[in-house]
Motif scaffolding. Structure first.
Motif, PDB file in Angstrom:
ATOM      1  N   SER A 277     -22.482   8.155  34.535  1.00 49.97           N
ATOM      2  CA  SER A 277     -22.700   9.423  33.830  1.00 49.97           C
ATOM      3  C   SER A 277     -24.150   9.866  33.984  1.00 49.97           C
ATOM      4  CB  SER A 277     -22.357   9.269  32.358  1.00 49.97           C
ATOM      5  OG  SER A 277     -21.024   8.842  32.237  1.00 49.97           O
TER       6      SER A 277
ATOM      7  N   ASP B 185     -16.502  12.444  36.638  1.00 46.41           N
ATOM      8  CA  ASP B 185     -17.121  11.170  36.271  1.00 46.41           C
ATOM      9  C   ASP B 185     -16.114  10.377  35.447  1.00 46.41           C
ATOM     10  OD1 ASP B 185     -18.812   9.148  35.322  1.00 46.41           O
ATOM     11  OD2 ASP B 185     -19.500  10.403  33.664  1.00 46.41           O
TER      12      ASP B 185
ATOM     13  N   THR C  39     -18.398   6.814  28.565  1.00 45.96           N
ATOM     14  CA  THR C  39     -17.537   7.955  28.846  1.00 45.96           C
ATOM     15  C   THR C  39     -16.128   7.665  28.306  1.00 45.96           C
ATOM     16  OG1 THR C  39     -18.809   8.332  30.832  1.00 45.96           O
ATOM     17  CG2 THR C  39     -16.688   9.424  30.693  1.00 45.96           C
TER      18      THR C  39
END
Ligand SMILES: Nc1nc2c(ncn2[C@@H]2O[C@H](COP(=O)(O)OP(=O)(O)OP(=O)(O)O)[C@@H](O)[C@H]2O)c(=O)[nH]1
Ligand SMILES: [Mg+2]
Lengths: 211, 639
Positions: free
Chosen positions: A25, A66, A43
Motif C-alpha cells: 500500500s 492493491d 489493507t
C-alpha cells in the motif's frame, strides 16, 4: 486543446501482490500521491488507485489494484488477478519469509493472469540496508530462473517499477504479442483521434426555425 | 577731354596774370605717366595718327571729331537694337500683367461663387463624420448583439448532425448576448433589447436541442470496453448543464450505453475469459461456489470502479454533486443485477453445506461493503447483493436447522463408554468450521456477534436436547455421566471462540445439576459399601421420643462398630470405593470436583454420626471404641 488529466489513449490494469506488511500500500500511495505514508493500516480486501503516465509519447492511465497480503483475504484477492496487464510482486528485503513465499505468489500470478501479463519483482524497504535478510544477488537469481514470467527486479525507485512495467506492456502491444481486442487483456485502448461526425436520423428537422 | 582742354586756347582764364605761364605750368605739372585716361587717349591716338605732319596735324581735330561721331553713331545703332528688344520685353510683361489681372479678377469671381459650396461641403463633411461615427457604433453594437452569418451557420451544425468546434464558441456568444440584453433593457433601448433577446432565446433553444441530440447520439456509441469520451462530448456536457433536463437525459443515455457495455463485459468474463482463454471464463469455476461467486463480485467491483472513472472523465468540466454521480452509476450497474443474481441464486439453492453457505454469506457481506464504497446504498446492484446476502443467510440457517432436525429425528444411543456420540462429534466439528469462517472472514465485528448468538442457539440447543433424549433410557448416574461428557465436549469447543460466554454459562448450569447427581451417588456409594447408609439414615431421622439411638434396630453398638471398621478400611484406600461412571467421565476437572464434593458429603455424614454416638442420651457405651477417629481426622485422611 490542452491535454487534461483525463486524456489518455490506454488504460493498463495492474495488481500489487505479496505478503502482508511488505509495503504494497505504501508503494501505491507513494506512486499515486508522491509521498510516503508512514502508518499504513493493513489493507482490507483490495484498494484502488490511478495515475496517468507517459510512455513513448503516449499517455497511459494506470489502474492499480492493491491487494491485502493477509492470508484470510487470499480467496478474495485471487479474484482480482483476472485481466491484469501487470503484476508487481513485492517482498520485504528485511524479512526472508516474505521472500520465501514468492514462489507461491508467482504460482498464483501465473495461474490466474493471462500469459502476457508482465510480472515485476520488487524488493521493498531497501532503505533498511542494515537489516537486509535477502541479498540482491539471490533475488536476482530467483528472477532470472523464473525469467519467462518475471520481467525484472527493481532497484530503489518506486517510480521505475511502475514505469518499466508499463514500457514492457507497451512494447508487447507494439510487437503484437498482446492482443488489444481480446477481453480482459488488462489493456484498454482509446483511439486518440477525434471521432468523425456521426449522423443522426432527425437532425435537419429543425433546420429553418431560428433567427 | 583733358587733351581738348589742354589744346584749347586759354580764353576763360584771362583773369590770370599770365595765362601762358599758367598753361605752361599746368602742362609741366601734368604727370602724364600717371594719368590713365591720358594714356588711353594717347594710345588711341597713336592708332590712327600715323603720319605726323602739318596736314594731319591740321586735320587732327576734325579727324577726332569725325571718329567721335562715327563711334556715337555706332553706339546709337547698337542701342537702337537694345531699345527694340526692351520694348518687346515690355510688351510681353504688359501682356502678362493683363493676363494676371484677368485671372485675378476671374479668381475673385470664382471665389465669390464657391463660397457657398465650401460652406456646404464643410457642413456635409461634418455630417459624414457624424454618420461614420454612428456607423461604427452600429457595427460595434451588431458585433456585440448579433451573430455573424458563419456563427449562425456553426450553430446550425452540419447536415449530418455533427457539430464543429465553433459551435461552442457561438453558443457561448449567444448566451452572452442574451445576458447582455438585460443591460440593454435597463437603457432606453428596450425594444431592441427585447427583440434581440427573443432572437437569442430562439437561437439558444434550437442550439441546445441540436447539442442535446448530438450528445445523445455520441453517448449511444459509448458501448465499448473503454468508452472513447471525446473532448467535444465533455464540452457538450458542460454546455448542457444550463439545461438540466437535457443534461439529465444525456446522462441517462450515457448510463444506458455503459449499462449495456457492463452487461456484455460480465457475460464475456463469465463465458469467454481473456485472450486465448486466460484468465479462464469465470463460469468454468461454477463447481467451486466460493471462487465462482467471488470472481463475479470482484469483477463487478472493478467494473464499478472503472465506470466511476469513465463518468468522472465525462463530467470533468461540469460541477455535479455526488448524488447525480451515484444516480448514474446506479443506472450503469443495474443491468448486471439479473445475470448476477440468477447465477448466485442457483449456487445458493444448490449448496447444502452450511460452511460453504456461511462463507458465501460472509463473502457477499464483504463485497457489499467494498462495492458500497463506490456506489450509493440505493444502487440496484447493492440491493441485489443485499437480497442475495439475505438469501444466503436464510440458506445457511436452513442448512444448520436441517442438520439439527436430523439429529433429533434419528437419535443415536449413547455408546457403552458414555462418551459423546459420533453425531455430536460431527456436529461440533461443523460448528467449529462455521465459527472458524469468521476468523478468515472480512466482516465487521458487530455483525459477527449477532451471527454467533444465532448460530449457537441453532446448534447447541438441539444438541443438548438430542443428548437428553438419547440419555433417557439410562439410569441416573449413567445419564449424568453421559450428559457431563457431551456438555464437556460442547464447552471445550465453544470456549475457543468469542461471544460464547452466555452459552457457556448456560451449559455450566447443566453441568452443575449433573454434577450434584454424581456427587450424591458417590457419597451414597461409599456409605453403602461400608454399611453405614442405614445407620446414617437412622441418625438423620432419629427423634428423642424414639428412645436412645443405640436401642434402635440396626443401630446397636456392634453393628455400628462393624460398619465403622469397614469405613476405616475405606479411609485407608479411598480410591478403591468409587462409582463405575467415575472413570468414564472425560473431564479431569469434573472428576476432581465429584471426588471433592463427595468427600465433603461423607465427612458431613460422619460428623453427624460421630456426634450422635458420643451423645450420652443415645446410650452408647464406649463410644470411643465405636468411632475411634474424630471428624477432623477423617477429613484429613480423605483430603
Ligand atoms: N523502512 C521502510 N518501511 C516501509 C517501506 N514501505 C513500507 N514500510 C512500512 O511497512 C509497513 C507496512 O506497509 P504496508 O504498505 O501497509 O504493507 P502492505 O503490504 O500493504 O500490507 P497489507 O495491506 O497487510 O498486505 C508500514 O508500517 C510502512 O510504514 C519502506 O520502503 N521502507
Ligand atoms: Mg496494504
Amino acid at each position: 486543446m490542452a491535454a487534461g488529466p483525463y486524456n489518455y489513449s490506454y488504460i493498463f490494469k495492474y495488481i500489487i501482490i505479496g505478503d502482508m506488511g511488505v509495503g504494497k500500500s505504501c508503494l501505491l500511495h507513494q506512486f499515486t500521491e508522491k509521498k510516503f505514508m508512514a502508518d499504513c493500516p493493513h489493507t482490507i480486501g483490495v484498494e484502488f488507485g490511478t495515475r496517468i503516465i507517459e510512455v513513448s509519447g503516449q499517455k497511459i492511465k494506470l489502474q492499480i489494484w492493491d491487494t491485502a497480503g493477509q492470508e484470510r483475504f487470499r480467496a478474495v484477492t485471487r479474484s482480482y488477478y483476472r485481466g491484469a496487464a501487470g503484476a508487481l510482486m513485492v517482498y520485504d528485503i528485511t524479512r526472508r519469509s516474505t521472500y520465501n513465499h514468492l514462489s507461491s505468489w508467482l504460482t498464483d500470478a501465473r495461474n490466474l493472469t493471462n500469459p502476457n501479463t508482465v510480472i515485476f519483482l520488487i524488493g521493498n524497504k531497501s532503505d533498511l540496508e542494515a537489516q537486509r535478510d535477502v541479498t540482491y544477488e539471490e533475488a536476482k537469481q530467483f528472477a532470472d530462473e523464473n525469467g519467462k514470467s518475471i520481467f525484472r527486479l527493481s532497484g530503489e525507485n518506486v517510480e521505475d517499477a511502475f514505469l518499466d512495467t508499463a514500457k514492457k506492456i507497451y512494447q508487447n502491444i507494439q510487437d503484437g504479442s498482446l492482443d488489444l481486442n481480446a477481453a480482459e487483456s488488462g489493456v484498454q485502448h482509446k483511439p486518440a483521434t477525434p471521432r468523425g461526425p456521426i449522423s443522426t436520423d432527425q437532425a435537419p428537422q429543425k433546420e429553418g426555425c431560428s433567427c | 577731354m583733358t587733351e581738348r582742354e589742354g589744346s584749347e586756347p586759354p580764353s576763360a582764364s584771362s583773369q590770370a596774370a599770365n595765362p601762358l605761364s599758367r598753361k605752361l605750368n599746368k602742362i609741366l605739372e601734368t604727370r602724364i605717366d600717371n594719368d590713365k585716361e591720358m594714356l588711353e587717349a594717347l594710345k588711341a591716338l597713336s592708332s590712327f595718327f600715323t603720319d605726323n605732319n602739318l596736314r594731319t596735324r591740321r586735320n587732327l581735330r576734325s579727324d577726332i571729331e569725325r571718329r567721335s561721331l562715327s563711334i556715337n553713331e555706332d553706339f546709337l545703332q547698337t542701342f537702337q537694337a537694345v531699345k527694340e528688344q526692351l520694348d518687346s520685353v515690355y510688351s510681353d510683361v504688359k501682356a502678362m500683367n493683363d493676363c494676371c489681372q484677368d485671372m485675378t479678377s476671374r479668381l475673385k469671381a470664382a471665389k465669390e461663387q464657391t463660397h457657398d459650396l465650401i460652406n456646404q461641403t464643410t457642413k456635409l463633411h461634418a455630417e459624414s463624420q457624424k454618420l461614420q461615427m454612428k456607423s461604427q457604433v452600429a457595427d460595434a453594437f451588431l458585433d456585440k448583439f448579433q451573430l455573424k452569418s458563419e456563427e449562425v451557420k456553426s450553430l446550425r451544425g452540419n447536415r449530418d448532425g455533427s457539430l464543429s468546434q465553433e459551435f461552442f464558441q457561438s453558443l457561448d456568444k449567444v448566451k452572452k448576448i442574451h445576458n447582455d440584453c438585460k443591460v440593454l433593457l435597463r437603457t432606453n433601448q428596450q425594444t431592441a433589447g427585447l427583440e434581440i433577446m427573443e432572437t437569442m432565446a430562439l437561437h439558444q433553444e434550437s442550439a441546445y436541442e441540436r447539442l442535446y441530440r448530438w450528445a445523445q447520439n455520441d453517448c449511444r456509441t459509448l458501448t465499448g470496453d473503454s468508452p472513447d469520451i471525446s473532448q467535444m462530448l465533455c464540452q457538450a456536457m458542460e454546455a448542457l448543464q444550463d439545461r438540466p433536463v437535457l443534461f439529465r437525459y444525456t446522462l441517462d443515455e450515457f448510463g444506458t450505453a455503459r449499462r449495456t457495455a457492463v452487461v456484455r463485459g460480465l457475460i464475456d468474463a463469465l463465458t469467454r475469459g481473456g485472450p486465448g482463454g486466460t484468465p479462464r471464463p469465470i463460469e468454468l469455476h461454477s463447481h467451486d461456489p466460493l471462487r465462482y461467486v467471488g470472481d463475479m463480485l470482484a469483477w463487478l467491483h472493478q467494473a464499478a470502479a472503472s465506470e466511476k472513472e469513465h463518468l468522472q472523465s465525462l463530467l470533468k468540466k461540469c460541477s455535479v454533486n455526488e448524488d447525480q454521480i451515484h444516480d448514474v452509476l446506479g443506472h450503469v450497474t443495474e443491468g448486471v443485477c439479473r445475470p448476477f443474481k440468477v447465477r448466485v441464486e442457483q449456487v445458493l439453492v444448490a449448496e447444502q453445506d452450511a460452511v460453504t453457505l456461511y462463507k458465501l454469506h460472509n463473502l457477499l457481506k464483504f463485497y457489499h461493503n467494498t462495492i458500497g464504497q463506490i456506489l450509493s446504498k440505493e444502487a440496484a446492484l447493492l440491493t441485489t447483493v443485499t437480497e442475495i446476502q439475505d438469501l444466503s443467510h436464510r440458506m445457511f440457517f436452513n442448512s444448520l436447522n436441517c442438520h439439527a432436525n436430523k439429529l433429533l429425528d434419528k437419535v443415536e444411543l449413547p455408546p457403552p463408554d458414555l462418551g459423546p456420540t459420533s453425531s455430536l462429534t460431527q456436529t461440533m466439528q461443523l460448528l467449529r468450521d462455521v465459527l472458524a469462517c469468521h476468523d478468515a472472514s472480512v466482516v465487521p465485528v458487530d455483525d459477527k456477534k449477532e451471527d454467533f448468538k444465532r448460530i449457537l442457539s441453532c446448534v447447541v440447543d438441539p444438541l443438548v436436547q438430542m443428548c437428553s433424549v438419547s440419555a433417557s433410557h439410562l439410569n441416573t448416574s449413567d445419564m449424568a455421566a453421559y450428559m457431563l461428557n457431551c456438555i464437556y465436549l460442547m464447552q471445550t469447543t465453544l470456549a475457543l471462540y468469542e461471544y460464547t460466554d452466555t452459552r457457556l454459562e448456560m451449559l455450566q448450569a447443566q453441568v452443575d445439576a449433573q454434577l450434584d447427581t454424581l456427587v450424591n451417588e458417590q457419597a451414597a456409594h461409599v456409605l453403602n459399601s461400608a454399611g453405614l447408609a442405614d445407620i446414617y439414615r437412622s441418625v438423620q431421622q432419629h427423634q428423642s421420643k424414639q428412645g436412645p439411638l443405640a436401642s434402635l434396630h440396626g443401630c446397636d453398638a456392634s453393628t455400628v462398630k462393624t460398619a465403622m471398621s469397614r469405613f476405616d478400611s475405606y479411609l485407608a484406600n479411598p480410591d478403591s470405593v468409587i462409582i463405575p461412571q467415575f472413570g468414564l467421565i472425560l473431564s479431569g476437572r469434573v472428576r476432581d470436583s465429584i471426588k471433592k464434593r463427595a468427600i465433603d458429603l461423607i465427612c458431613e455424614a460422619y460428623k453427624l454420626m460421630y456426634e450422635a454416638i458420643f451423645k450420652s442420651t443415645n446410650e452408647y457405651k464406649e463410644p470411643q471404641g465405636i468411632v475411634p477417629r474424630t471428624p477432623d481426622q477423617v477429613h484429613k485422611l480423605l483430603s
